[in-house]
Design a protein around this motif. Structure first.
Motif, mmCIF file in Angstrom:
data_model
loop_
_atom_site.group_PDB
_atom_site.id
_atom_site.type_symbol
_atom_site.label_atom_id
_atom_site.label_comp_id
_atom_site.label_asym_id
_atom_site.label_seq_id
_atom_site.Cartn_x
_atom_site.Cartn_y
_atom_site.Cartn_z
ATOM 1 N N GLU A 169 -34.977 -49.794 -86.135
ATOM 2 C CA GLU A 169 -34.120 -50.234 -87.239
ATOM 3 C C GLU A 169 -34.098 -49.179 -88.348
ATOM 4 O O GLU A 169 -35.147 -48.682 -88.760
ATOM 5 C CB GLU A 169 -34.628 -51.557 -87.818
ATOM 6 N N TYR A 170 -32.890 -48.842 -88.792
ATOM 7 C CA TYR A 170 -32.747 -48.043 -90.004
ATOM 8 C C TYR A 170 -32.945 -48.975 -91.199
ATOM 9 O O TYR A 170 -32.189 -49.933 -91.382
ATOM 10 C CB TYR A 170 -31.356 -47.408 -90.076
ATOM 11 N N LYS A 171 -33.948 -48.708 -92.008
ATOM 12 C CA LYS A 171 -34.237 -49.568 -93.153
ATOM 13 C C LYS A 171 -33.445 -49.157 -94.390
ATOM 14 O O LYS A 171 -33.023 -50.000 -95.181
ATOM 15 C CB LYS A 171 -35.736 -49.546 -93.474
ATOM 16 N N ASN A 172 -33.272 -47.860 -94.571
ATOM 17 C CA ASN A 172 -32.566 -47.370 -95.756
ATOM 18 C C ASN A 172 -31.876 -46.065 -95.379
ATOM 19 O O ASN A 172 -32.443 -44.992 -95.500
ATOM 20 C CB ASN A 172 -33.544 -47.152 -96.915
ATOM 21 N N THR A 223 -44.357 -48.153 -86.163
ATOM 22 C CA THR A 223 -44.264 -46.886 -86.886
ATOM 23 C C THR A 223 -43.255 -46.986 -88.012
ATOM 24 O O THR A 223 -42.128 -47.447 -87.806
ATOM 25 C CB THR A 223 -43.826 -45.752 -85.928
ATOM 26 N N LYS A 224 -43.659 -46.564 -89.192
ATOM 27 C CA LYS A 224 -42.733 -46.404 -90.307
ATOM 28 C C LYS A 224 -42.418 -44.911 -90.424
ATOM 29 O O LYS A 224 -43.323 -44.093 -90.445
ATOM 30 C CB LYS A 224 -43.331 -46.948 -91.603
ATOM 31 N N TRP A 225 -41.141 -44.572 -90.513
ATOM 32 C CA TRP A 225 -40.678 -43.191 -90.417
ATOM 33 C C TRP A 225 -39.946 -42.822 -91.698
ATOM 34 O O TRP A 225 -38.992 -43.487 -92.085
ATOM 35 C CB TRP A 225 -39.752 -43.068 -89.214
ATOM 36 N N LYS A 226 -40.386 -41.762 -92.334
ATOM 37 C CA LYS A 226 -39.739 -41.254 -93.535
ATOM 38 C C LYS A 226 -38.929 -40.007 -93.202
ATOM 39 O O LYS A 226 -39.381 -39.154 -92.449
ATOM 40 C CB LYS A 226 -40.786 -40.899 -94.611
ATOM 41 N N VAL A 236 -17.168 -32.852 -85.363
ATOM 42 C CA VAL A 236 -18.405 -32.125 -85.667
ATOM 43 C C VAL A 236 -19.572 -33.101 -85.682
ATOM 44 O O VAL A 236 -19.455 -34.228 -86.166
ATOM 45 C CB VAL A 236 -18.296 -31.403 -87.031
ATOM 46 N N THR A 237 -20.710 -32.674 -85.143
ATOM 47 C CA THR A 237 -21.937 -33.464 -85.210
ATOM 48 C C THR A 237 -22.802 -32.940 -86.345
ATOM 49 O O THR A 237 -23.169 -31.766 -86.371
ATOM 50 C CB THR A 237 -22.714 -33.394 -83.882
ATOM 51 N N ASP A 238 -23.101 -33.813 -87.311
ATOM 52 C CA ASP A 238 -23.945 -33.451 -88.445
ATOM 53 C C ASP A 238 -25.348 -34.008 -88.237
ATOM 54 O O ASP A 238 -25.525 -35.049 -87.596
ATOM 55 C CB ASP A 238 -23.375 -34.017 -89.755
ATOM 56 N N VAL A 239 -26.332 -33.319 -88.778
ATOM 57 C CA VAL A 239 -27.707 -33.811 -88.791
ATOM 58 C C VAL A 239 -28.043 -34.205 -90.221
ATOM 59 O O VAL A 239 -27.961 -33.385 -91.133
ATOM 60 C CB VAL A 239 -28.702 -32.752 -88.277
ATOM 61 N N VAL A 240 -28.380 -35.483 -90.417
ATOM 62 C CA VAL A 240 -28.678 -36.000 -91.758
ATOM 63 C C VAL A 240 -30.033 -36.687 -91.728
ATOM 64 O O VAL A 240 -30.572 -37.018 -90.667
ATOM 65 C CB VAL A 240 -27.582 -36.983 -92.229
ATOM 66 N N ASN A 241 -30.609 -36.914 -92.897
ATOM 67 C CA ASN A 241 -31.903 -37.569 -92.996
ATOM 68 C C ASN A 241 -31.735 -39.057 -93.282
ATOM 69 O O ASN A 241 -31.030 -39.442 -94.216
ATOM 70 C CB ASN A 241 -32.742 -36.953 -94.121
ATOM 71 N N ALA A 242 -32.356 -39.898 -92.466
ATOM 72 C CA ALA A 242 -32.440 -41.329 -92.760
ATOM 73 C C ALA A 242 -33.668 -41.522 -93.635
ATOM 74 O O ALA A 242 -34.774 -41.185 -93.241
ATOM 75 C CB ALA A 242 -32.556 -42.130 -91.469
ATOM 76 N N ALA A 243 -33.474 -42.053 -94.826
ATOM 77 C CA ALA A 243 -34.565 -42.093 -95.801
ATOM 78 C C ALA A 243 -35.737 -42.949 -95.334
ATOM 79 O O ALA A 243 -36.885 -42.649 -95.615
ATOM 80 C CB ALA A 243 -34.044 -42.613 -97.143
ATOM 81 N N ASP A 244 -35.456 -44.030 -94.596
ATOM 82 C CA ASP A 244 -36.527 -44.962 -94.244
ATOM 83 C C ASP A 244 -36.129 -45.702 -92.966
ATOM 84 O O ASP A 244 -35.040 -46.274 -92.888
ATOM 85 C CB ASP A 244 -36.723 -45.954 -95.392
#
Length: 197
Positions: free
Chosen positions: A73-76, A21-24, A35-43
């Motif tokens: 794996e976090y790609k980006n 699976t590739k996840w965007k 504090v726990t933050d929620v952020v977006n992993a680009a790839d």
């Protein structure tokens, strides 16, 4: 891809899944001080294999097992200056497995047990001043035993009991900082009543 099979006059059922699976824009919870933050992993991407089998050994006894391997794996993924590229997902164990049995004493009384293994996983990374990973914090691997039973008093009314973490294992489920740790539930037991209309 998935595969399903039946053997020995359908007494054995087997399943297998393979995935890539590739996840965007994956949302990731990261610790920022207290504090726990929620952020977006680009790839990011994940791939793995899942296997399971169930065997009706007798009319009363059913055995079951499963195992899974998950490579992540976090790609980006850069959060501020912290660079997660090439690192595995937080809170994603590579290996999980289980085995268990279900015994039907008669039409009313059933007992089951299972043993569940979950491998360790990364719960946090340490970064240097340039944002490169220098160390990681990990959660514990653990093997838990659970037992439950159910008795049908009549067609509508059932009583059940369970014990989770039978041997009262102590294990860490969240090791993001050195100040606060989350731990797994201790041995717990309970009774439930169920009525079907």
């Amino acid at each position: 891809m998935s595969w399903r099979g039946k053997w020995l006059d359908d007494r054995i059922t087997t399943k297998a899944n393979i995935y890539h699976t590739k996840w965007k824009d994956q949302q990731v919870s990261v610790q920022n001080g207290t504090v726990t933050d929620v952020v977006n992993a680009a790839d990011s991407q994940l791939q793995g294999l899942e296997l399971s089998a169930e065997f009706a050994a007798t009319d009363q006894l059913t055995l079951f097992t499963s195992a899974a391997y998950n490579d992540t794996e976090y790609k980006n993924f850069v959060d501020g200056t912290d660079n997660y590229n090439g690192q595995e997902f937080l809170f994603a164990p590579k290996f999980t497995a289980s085995v268990g049995a279900n015994y039907q004493f008669n039409k009313r009384w059933m007992m089951a047990t299972d043993v569940i293994y979950r491998g360790d996983s990364v719960s946090g990374y340490t970064f240097d001043g340039s944002g490169n990973v220098t160390d990681e914090r990990r959660n514990d691997s653990v093997t838990l035993v659970n037992v439950n039973t159910e008795y049908a008093i009549n067609d509508n009314f059932r009583v059940s009991g369970y014990v989770k973490n039978l041997f009262d294992k102590e294990y860490i489920t969240n090791n993001q900082t050195g100040n606060v740790l989350d731990v797994g539930a201790p041995m717990t037991f309970g009774v439930a009543l169920r009525y079907d209309y």
